[in-house]
Write an enzyme that holds these catalytic residues in place. Structure first.
Site, PDB file in Angstrom:
ATOM      1  N   ARG A  79     -38.692  -3.848  66.957  1.00  0.00           N
ATOM      2  CA  ARG A  79     -39.875  -4.683  66.826  1.00  0.00           C
ATOM      3  C   ARG A  79     -41.163  -3.850  66.901  1.00  0.00           C
ATOM      4  O   ARG A  79     -42.156  -4.181  66.257  1.00  0.00           O
ATOM      5  CB  ARG A  79     -39.871  -5.763  67.919  1.00  0.00           C
ATOM      6  CG  ARG A  79     -40.778  -6.928  67.578  1.00  0.00           C
ATOM      7  CD  ARG A  79     -40.664  -8.032  68.600  1.00  0.00           C
ATOM      8  NE  ARG A  79     -41.231  -7.638  69.888  1.00  0.00           N
ATOM      9  CZ  ARG A  79     -41.580  -8.499  70.838  1.00  0.00           C
ATOM     10  NH1 ARG A  79     -41.399  -9.795  70.656  1.00  0.00           N
ATOM     11  NH2 ARG A  79     -42.078  -8.078  71.973  1.00  0.00           N
TER      12      ARG A  79
ATOM     13  N   HIS B 210     -36.785 -19.773  65.702  1.00  0.00           N
ATOM     14  CA  HIS B 210     -35.871 -18.730  66.171  1.00  0.00           C
ATOM     15  C   HIS B 210     -35.349 -19.154  67.541  1.00  0.00           C
ATOM     16  O   HIS B 210     -36.149 -19.539  68.393  1.00  0.00           O
ATOM     17  CB  HIS B 210     -36.603 -17.413  66.424  1.00  0.00           C
ATOM     18  CG  HIS B 210     -37.099 -16.694  65.216  1.00  0.00           C
ATOM     19  ND1 HIS B 210     -38.386 -16.241  65.111  1.00  0.00           N
ATOM     20  CD2 HIS B 210     -36.473 -16.308  64.083  1.00  0.00           C
ATOM     21  CE1 HIS B 210     -38.540 -15.599  63.971  1.00  0.00           C
ATOM     22  NE2 HIS B 210     -37.401 -15.626  63.313  1.00  0.00           N
TER      23      HIS B 210
ATOM     24  N   HIS C 262     -30.644 -18.114  63.964  1.00  0.00           N
ATOM     25  CA  HIS C 262     -29.780 -17.250  64.792  1.00  0.00           C
ATOM     26  C   HIS C 262     -28.872 -18.124  65.672  1.00  0.00           C
ATOM     27  O   HIS C 262     -27.691 -18.188  65.404  1.00  0.00           O
ATOM     28  CB  HIS C 262     -30.568 -16.235  65.630  1.00  0.00           C
ATOM     29  CG  HIS C 262     -31.471 -15.372  64.816  1.00  0.00           C
ATOM     30  ND1 HIS C 262     -31.010 -14.629  63.764  1.00  0.00           N
ATOM     31  CD2 HIS C 262     -32.823 -15.164  64.852  1.00  0.00           C
ATOM     32  CE1 HIS C 262     -32.029 -13.982  63.196  1.00  0.00           C
ATOM     33  NE2 HIS C 262     -33.135 -14.301  63.837  1.00  0.00           N
TER      34      HIS C 262
ATOM     35  N   ASP D 197     -33.468 -12.681  56.382  1.00  0.00           N
ATOM     36  CA  ASP D 197     -34.311 -12.367  57.547  1.00  0.00           C
ATOM     37  C   ASP D 197     -35.128 -11.090  57.365  1.00  0.00           C
ATOM     38  O   ASP D 197     -36.181 -11.117  56.742  1.00  0.00           O
ATOM     39  CB  ASP D 197     -33.400 -12.325  58.789  1.00  0.00           C
ATOM     40  CG  ASP D 197     -34.159 -12.273  60.093  1.00  0.00           C
ATOM     41  OD1 ASP D 197     -35.401 -12.256  60.063  1.00  0.00           O
ATOM     42  OD2 ASP D 197     -33.529 -12.255  61.166  1.00  0.00           O
TER      43      ASP D 197
END
Ligand code: ZN
Length: 456
Positions: free
Chosen positions: A83, A232, A269, A320
Site C-alpha cells: 500500500r 471492502h 474480498h 482489483d
C-alpha cells in the site's frame, strides 16, 4: 453497423443452444435471441459465443504499478507494504493520466473477455488534497475512458473519511481520497447525466476502517434505492482483529448488525469469514466480490468458497489491482486456491452443474451482473448486447463439443481464446485487437513516462 450475429453455439440462460440468431438495436440492447434459426449469408457468423464477463472490482489507476512491488524488503512483506508504493503513485496521478491508464486497462480487459467493470473510485481530490473545480473530475475521466474503449461501467465514488477504526484522522498520503457522505452523494448526482445503457452510478464506503457505520447507513439511505453499493471487507486477518478490538464483532457480522444487506450490496474480498458469517452472507443475497489474483498477490488468504456455494451464496470476480486483466486467470485461481487448500479436485460446482468451467463462468456472471446494477450477464432480449466470439480455429477449441468449451477456456493453456468482442452493440475487439489499441497504448506509455519522472 452490424446489428445481428448468427452463432453455431451460444451460451444462453438455459445452457448451450445451437444455431442462435442474436439481434440488437441502436442503443446496444439485445432485441431477439432465437435458437434454431437458419444461417444467412447476410448475417455475420460465429462458432462459439459466450456472454461477456463482469469485472466487479477495479481501481483503474493501479494498472500503472503492476509488477513494481515484487521486491522483498527486510521483514515479511504484506498488504501494508504494498500500500505504501500504491500511495506514492496515487499522490501524483493527474486527470489526463488516469484517463490514459483507465483506457489502456479497459482495452486490455475487453480483449480478454470482460465487457463490464465496476470502478471502485477513491482517487477523487487534486494532488494537494483540495477539491477539483468539478468535484467529479477524476470519475468523469474514468467514464471518458469507458466511452472511448466501449467498456460498460459502474462508477462507484468512494466514501473515505478515516485512516482506521475509531475514526483515526487521515494520513497525508490519503489526502486525495478524503470524502464525507455529502460529497460522495454530490459526486453521484454530478455523474447522473452520464447514466445510460453503458454506464451506471452507485457508491462505495471504502471499508469499515475508512467509514463509520453511521456514515455507511447515511450513504446507503441517501443513494437512490436501485443503485449498487460496494464495500471492502475482511480482506486481511489484521483488519478482522482491529474490528474485534474496536467493536467486539467480526467485520461482516458487524456490518450485518447495522445494515440490511441484500442483492444491492457487494462485499469485496470477504476473505476471512467464520461459519456463521459465511451462511449469513449467502442468505442475504449480497454478492461476494472475489479477486483471486490480487488476493494472492497481496497474501490475503482464501475465501471459504465450498461452504458458500453449498449455502447458495452469490459471487463474482474482479481484477482489483490489475496484476491480471483476464477473467480466465481469476476463475482458474479461484478454483486452484481451493484445490490446494482442500487437496481435492473440482471444488466449484453444484449437483446441477458439475462442469467446473461452466459453473464458474455462469455463477460469476450472475453475481457480477447484480454487483454492476446493469442489465448484463445473460444473452437474452432486454439485456445489453455484450458477447464474446471465441477463436474456434485455436487447437484448444478446434472441433470440441459445446459441453467442453468452458473447461478448455478456463483450465487449458495461456493463449487468449477471445477473438472478437461486442460490447453494448459495438464491435470493440476484432481478431484479438482492440479497435483503437495503438492510440490507447501510445497515450498510456506517455502517461507512464511522465509519472515515472515524478515518482522515482
Ligand atoms: Zn479494492
Amino acid at each position: 453497423m452490424t446489428t445481428a450475429l448468427f452463432a453455431r453455439h451460444a451460451l444462453l440462460p438455459g445452457g448451450w443452444q445451437r444455431d442462435v440468431l442474436l439481434e440488437w438495436d441502436a442503443h446496444g440492447d439485445l432485441t431477439r435471441v432465437a435458437p434454431g434459426a437458419a444461417a444467412s449469408s447476410e448475417v455475420r457468423q460465429a462458432h462459439y459465443v459466450l456472454p461477456g464477463m463482469v469485472n466487479l472490482h477495479s481501481h483503474a489507476f493501479q494498472r500503472a504499478i503492476g509488477g513494481l512491488t515484487e521486491i522483498a524488503g527486510d521483514g515479511p512483506d504484506s498488504f501494508w507494504t504494498w500500500r505504501d508504493l500504491m500511495y506514492r503513485f496515487a499522490a501524483r496521478i493527474t486527470p489526463e493520466q488516469i484517463e490514459a491508464i483507465a483506457a489502456q486497462l479497459f482495452a486490455e480487459c475487453l480483449r480478454h473477455g470482460y465487457t463490464s467493470v465496476c470502478e471502485f473510485h477513491y482517487l477523487q481530490r487534486d494532488v494537494d488534497g483540495g477539491s477539483y473545480a468539478r468535484p467529479a473530475e477524476m470519475a468523469e475521466r474514468v467514464a471518458a475512458a469507458g466511452a472511448a474503449t466501449g467498456m460498460g461501467l459502474t462508477l462507484l465514488p468512494v466514501l473515505y473519511s478515516h485512516a482506521g477504526f475509531g475514526e483515526q484522522p487521515l494520513k497525508p498520503a490519503q489526502a486525495r481520497f478524503r470524502t464525507n457522505v455529502d460529497e460522495v452523494l454530490g459526486i453521484v448526482e454530478a455523474l447522473g447525466p452520464l447514466r445510460n445503457g453503458q454506464l451506471e452510478v452507485g457508491a462505495a464506503p471504502h471499508s469499515l476502517r475508512a467509514a463509520t457505520i453511521d456514515q455507511i447507513r447515511a450513504l446507503a439511505s441517501g443513494l437512490p434505492p436501485d443503485r449498487p453499493l460496494h464495500i471492502h471487507i475482511a480482506e486481511q486477518q489484521g483488519e478482522v482483529q482491529q474490528c474485534l478490538d474496536h467493536v467486539g464483532r467480526r467485520p461482516v457480522e458487524y456490518l450485518m448488525d447495522h445494515v440490511a444487506l441484500d442483492a444491492r450490496w457487494c462485499l469485496v474480498h470477504a476473505t476471512h469469514l467464520d461459519e456463521a458469517e459465511t451462511a449469513a452472507l449467502a442468505r442475504s443475497g449480497a454478492v461476494a466480490g472475489l479477486c483471486p489474483t490480487t488476493e494472492a498477490n497481496l497474501g490475503d488468504g482464501l475465501f471459504p468458497l465450498a461452504p458458500f456455494i453449498e449455502a447458495g451464496g452469490r459471487f463474482g470476480i474482479g481484477s482489483d489491482s490489475h496484476v491480471s486483466q483476464s477473467p480466465v486467470e481469476e476463475l482458474r485461481w479461484l478454483e486452484y486456491g481451493q484445490r490446494l487448500l482442500h487437496q481435492q479436485r473440482n471444488v466449484a460446482h453444484t449437483r446441477a452443474q458439475r462442469h467446473v468451467g461452466d459453473y464458474l463462468w455462469r455463477a460469476a456472471l450472475e453475481g457480477g451482473a447484480h454487483a454492476a446494477g446493469r442489465r448484463v450477464g445473460l444473452l437474452e432480449a432486454g439485456r445489453r448486447a455484450d458477447l464474446l466470439v471465441l477463436d474456434d480455429a485455436h487447437p484448444n477449441l478446434d472441433g470440441v463439443n459445446e459441453a467442453e468449451v468452458l473447461g478448455r477456456v478456463v483450465f487449458c493453456g495461456n493463449d487468449n481464446l477471445v477473438r472478437d468482442v461486442l460490447c453494448g452493440g459495438r464491435w470493440v475487439v476484432e481478431d484479438g485487437r482492440h479497435v483503437a489499441q495503438e492510440e490507447i497504448a501510445r497515450r498510456y506509455r506517455q502517461a507512464l513516462r511522465d509519472l515515472r519522472a515524478v515518482t522515482s
